[in-house]
Design a protein around this motif. Structure first.
Motif, mmCIF file in Angstrom:
data_model
loop_
_atom_site.group_PDB
_atom_site.id
_atom_site.type_symbol
_atom_site.label_atom_id
_atom_site.label_comp_id
_atom_site.label_asym_id
_atom_site.label_seq_id
_atom_site.Cartn_x
_atom_site.Cartn_y
_atom_site.Cartn_z
ATOM 1 N N ARG A 1 1.539 -8.618 -7.004
ATOM 2 C CA ARG A 1 0.244 -8.978 -7.139
ATOM 3 C C ARG A 1 0.297 -10.530 -7.569
ATOM 4 O O ARG A 1 0.136 -10.558 -8.663
ATOM 5 N N MET B 1 -3.640 5.653 -7.954
ATOM 6 C CA MET B 1 -3.560 4.914 -6.701
ATOM 7 C C MET B 1 -3.729 3.398 -6.957
ATOM 8 O O MET B 1 -3.277 2.978 -5.902
ATOM 9 N N ARG B 2 -4.529 3.066 -7.642
ATOM 10 C CA ARG B 2 -4.837 1.591 -7.952
ATOM 11 C C ARG B 2 -3.346 0.774 -7.943
ATOM 12 O O ARG B 2 -3.366 -0.315 -7.684
ATOM 13 N N LEU C 1 -0.322 1.703 -6.545
ATOM 14 C CA LEU C 1 0.902 1.936 -5.691
ATOM 15 C C LEU C 1 0.741 0.568 -4.800
ATOM 16 O O LEU C 1 -0.454 0.050 -4.547
ATOM 17 N N ILE D 1 0.178 -1.193 -1.565
ATOM 18 C CA ILE D 1 -0.932 -0.802 -0.527
ATOM 19 C C ILE D 1 -0.684 -1.409 0.832
ATOM 20 O O ILE D 1 -1.314 -1.279 1.767
ATOM 21 N N ASN D 2 0.340 -2.379 0.964
ATOM 22 C CA ASN D 2 0.601 -2.733 2.289
ATOM 23 C C ASN D 2 2.275 -3.000 2.341
ATOM 24 O O ASN D 2 2.828 -2.895 1.355
ATOM 25 N N GLN E 1 3.916 -5.659 -0.182
ATOM 26 C CA GLN E 1 3.951 -5.416 -1.448
ATOM 27 C C GLN E 1 5.125 -4.417 -1.760
ATOM 28 O O GLN E 1 6.005 -4.417 -2.554
ATOM 29 N N TYR E 2 5.085 -3.455 -0.736
ATOM 30 C CA TYR E 2 6.225 -2.353 -0.782
ATOM 31 C C TYR E 2 7.443 -3.273 -0.591
ATOM 32 O O TYR E 2 8.503 -2.976 -1.466
#
Ligand code: HEM
Ligand code: SF4
Ligand code: FES
Lengths: 239, 260
Positions: free
Chosen positions: A167, B96-97, B99, B101-102, B105-106
Motif C-alpha cells: 500500500r 479482509m481489508r 488481504l 487484493i490484486n 500487491q500479492y
C-alpha cells in the motif's frame, strides 16, 4: 588471509529506454575492515564507472546509503563484508522509493513529503523568545523524546515494511515515530485530536499490520514497535 | 445530508477525519482476541474425549443446560454457535481489508517476504492464507454445528469424523485455526504493546517462544483428539463396540429392571 568476495549488484536505469534490469557481478579482494562502501567505491573506480549508488558521511549518520543487502535493507557504509561467510553479497536498491539508477533511490523527496504530511515541527501558540532559555523538561522525558530524534531518515524501516510495499500511501514507521516524538514533547501543544487528523486512518497508524520489520532493521535501533503501539493506543482511545 | 457530503469528500464538512478506521482497528483486535481465546476453551472441551466418552458426554450435556433442565436443550448450543458465528463474520469482514487484493500487491509482498527472511513478515503470509481458508472451513463448520447441535456427542461426533469422512476437513481446519490464532494472539500483543516490559525486543522474543509453545501444545492436543474421534468412529462403524450409552443412564435402566 584475504579472500575474494563477489558483489552482485542490480543495474537498471529507469530513465533509459535501452536499459534492461540485470545483475552485474564483480569479484574483488577483500581488505581488512572492508565495508560495502569501500567495496562499491573500489568497483566504481576500477571496474565499472557507470555503477550508481549513494554515500555522503560513510559513518552511519547521513542515512544516504540504504540498500538491500542479500534481501535485507541495511546501511552500506555500516555493513562489513567479513560478516558474510560465503563472501557473496547481492545488492538491490531499496523498494518503496523512486528508483534513480542501479542502487540509488530518492529517499530525500519522500522524507520531505513525510515531514510535511505529519507536520514534523513544534506547534505552539506562543511566540518563542529565543533570548530566553527554553522551558525545562523532565530529564527522563527529554531523553525519551530526543531518543526518537536520532532517526537519520535512511528509509530502511520503509523498505523493510511489507505493508508499505502493498500500500504505497502508507506513512511507514519513520512517519509514525515522528508523530510519537512530537506527541511526547511538552513544547508541542498539539492534542491527540490534532495527531488523529494527521495519521488517524488506514494510510497511517491503523494501516500498520505489526510486521515489525522496521523495528528489527532500523540501524539506529529506535523503539519503533513500542512507539507505534503507543500512538495506536492513544488514537484508538479518542471519542 | 452530511453523510452525502462526507462520503463524497472523505472527511467531515469541517474537514475532520472519520473515527471509523479507529473503531474498525479496535474491533478487528477485539473479535480476534475473542475468537483466539474461545478456541483455547473450545479445544479443551473437545479434547475431553481423550479422558473418556462419559466425560465428553457430561460436558456436552452441560452446554445443553443439564444443570437447569431435565431434557437436553440443544438450542442453547445452537445459540452459542450463532453468537460465535456473528463474531467470526465480523472478524472476517475486518480481516479482509488487510488481504492483498490484486496480483501486484500479492507479488510485491511475496517477493519481499522471500527476500527479507523475516519471521514476522513471513508469518503474516501464513495468517493471510489461513484466514482466507477459514472463510470456507470455518463457515462450514459453524453452520454444521449450528443446525446439528443435537448430534454433538461421543457417538455423533465420532461418526461425523469417520462415517461421514469429515476428518480431512477437520484436519485442515485445525491447522488453519492453530496457526492463524496463535500468530494472531502474538501479533495482538505486539500491536497494542501488551507484556512489553522495559525492553520490547526481549519481551517480543519471549512472546514468540510462548506463542510457538502454545501452538505446539494445541496442535498436539488437536491431532490426538481428532485421532481419538476417528478411532471411535471406526469402532462404531465396524460394529466393534455398541452405540454409546452414557454409563449413568445404563445404571438407571438396571435399577428399573430390579424393581420390576
Ligand atoms: C474467515 C475467517 C477469518 C479471516 C478471513 C481472518 C483474517 C484475519 C486477518 C487478515 C488478520 C490480520 C489482521 C491484520 O493484519 O491487522 C487477522 C487477525 C487475527 N485473527 Fe483472524 N481471520 C479469520 C478467523 C479467525 C479465527 C477463527 C480466529 C481465532 C482463532 C482468528 C484470530 C485472529 C486474531 C487473534 C488476530 C489478530 C487481531 C489483530 O491483528 O488485530 N481469526 N485475521
Ligand atoms: S526510523 Fe530507523 S530505519 Fe526508519 S528512517 Fe529512521 S533511522 Fe532509518
Ligand atoms: S553514507 Fe551516511 S549513513 Fe551511510
Amino acid at each position: 588471509m584475504s579472500r575474494t568476495i563477489t558483489i552482485r549488484a542490480m543495474k537498471y536505469n529507469p530513465q533509459s529506454k535501452l536499459s534492461k534490469a540485470h545483475f552485474a557481478e564483480y569479484k574483488l579482494e577483500e581488505t581488512d575492515g572492508m565495508t560495502l562502501f569501500i567495496a562499491l567505491t573500489k568497483i566504481r573506480e576500477t571496474m565499472d564507472a557507470d555503477l550508481s549508488f549513494d554515500f555522503v558521511c560513510r559513518a552511519g549518520i547521513c542515512g544516504s546509503c540504504g540498500m538491500m543487502v542479500n534481501g535485507k535493507p541495511a546501511l552500506a557504509c555500516r555493513t562489513l563484508t567479513k560478516n558474510f561467510p560465503d563472501g557473496v553479497l547481492q545488492l538491490m536498491p531499496m523498494p518503496a522509493f523512486k528508483l534513480i539508477k542501479d542502487l540509488s533511490v530518492d529517499t530525500g523527496n519522500w522524507m520531505n513529503g513525510m515531514s510535511k504530511r505529519v507536520e514534523s515541527w513544534i506547534h505552539t501558540n506562543h511566540k518563542p523568545d529565543i533570548s530566553k532559555l527554553e522551558a525545562p523538561m523532565e530529564p527522563k522525558l527529554a531523553d525519551e523524546t530526543f531518543e526518537l530524534d536520532r532517526c537519520i531518515e535512511c528509509g530502511i524501516c520503509v523498505a523493510a515494511c511489507g505493508t508499505k510495499l502493498m500500500r504505497p500511501n502508507f506513512i511507514g514507521a519513520v512517519g509514525l515515530n515522528r508523530v510519537a516524538r512530537f506527541a511526547m514533547d511538552p513544547h508541542d501543544e498539539r492534542t491527540d485530536e490534532d495527531f488523529y487528523e494527521l495519521v488517524g486512518d488506514d494510510d497511517g497508524i491503523f494501516g500498520c499490520m505489526s510486521l515489525v520489520a522496521c523495528e528489527d532493521n532500523c540501524p539506529k535501533h529506535l523503539p519503533l514497535q513500542s512507539k507505534i503501539a503507543y500512538m495506536r493506543r492513544k488514537l484508538v482511545a479518542l471519542r | 445530508m452530511s453523510d452525502l457530503l462526507e462520503g463524497f469528500l472523505g472527511t467531515s464538512v469541517e474537514g475532520k477525519k472519520s473515527r471509523v478506521p479507529a473503531k474498525l482497528d479496535y474491533f478487528q483486535s477485539a473479535t480476534g482476541l475473542f475468537l483466539g481465546l474461545f478456541m483455547w476453551g473450545h479445544m479443551f472441551f473437545v479434547s475431553t474425549i481423550l479422558i473418556s466418552k462419559d466425560f465428553m458426554y457430561t460436558i456436552t450435556k452441560m452446554f445443553e443446560g443439564s444443570f437447569l433442565f431435565k431434557e437436553p436443550q440443544s438450542w442453547i448450543v445452537s445459540a452459542m454457535v450463532f453468537f460465535v458465528f456473528v463474531i467470526f463474520i465480523v472478524h472476517a469482514m475486518l480481516g479482509m481489508r488487510k488481504l492483498p487484493i490484486n496480483f501486484r500487491q500479492y507479488q510485491a509482498y511475496k517477493t519481499h517476504a522471500g527476500m527479507m527472511k523475516h519471521d514476522d513478515t513471513t508469518m503474516w503470509l501464513t495468517q493471510a492464507f489461513t484466514g482466507f481458508a477459514m472463510f470456507f472451513l470455518g463457515s462450514a463448520h459453524l453452520l454444521m454445528m449450528m443446525v446439528q447441535a443435537d448430534t454433538i456427542g461421543p457417538y455423533g461426533s465420532s461418526m461425523r469424523m469417520y462415517g461421514d469422512v469429515m476428518w480431512p476437513f477437520y484436519l485442515l481446519l485445525l491447522l488453519a485455526v492453530e496457526f492463524h490464532g496463535g500468530i494472531g494472539l502474538y501479533r495482538l500483543c505486539v500491536k497494542w504493546g501488551w507484556f512489553e516490559g522495559p525492553d520490547a525486543k526481549v519481551s517480543r522474543k519471549k512472546l514468540k517462544q510462548v506463542k510457538w509453545l502454545i501452538t505446539g501444545f494445541f496442535l498436539a492436543l488437536g491431532l490426538l483428539t481428532l485421532a481419538a474421534y476417528v478411532k471411535i468412529g471406526y469402532e462404531y462403524s465396524n460394529g466393534l463396540v455398541d452405540k454409546y450409552k452414557p454409563t449413568a443412564q445404563i445404571e438407571v435402566t438396571y435399577d428399573v429392571k430390579v424393581r420390576a
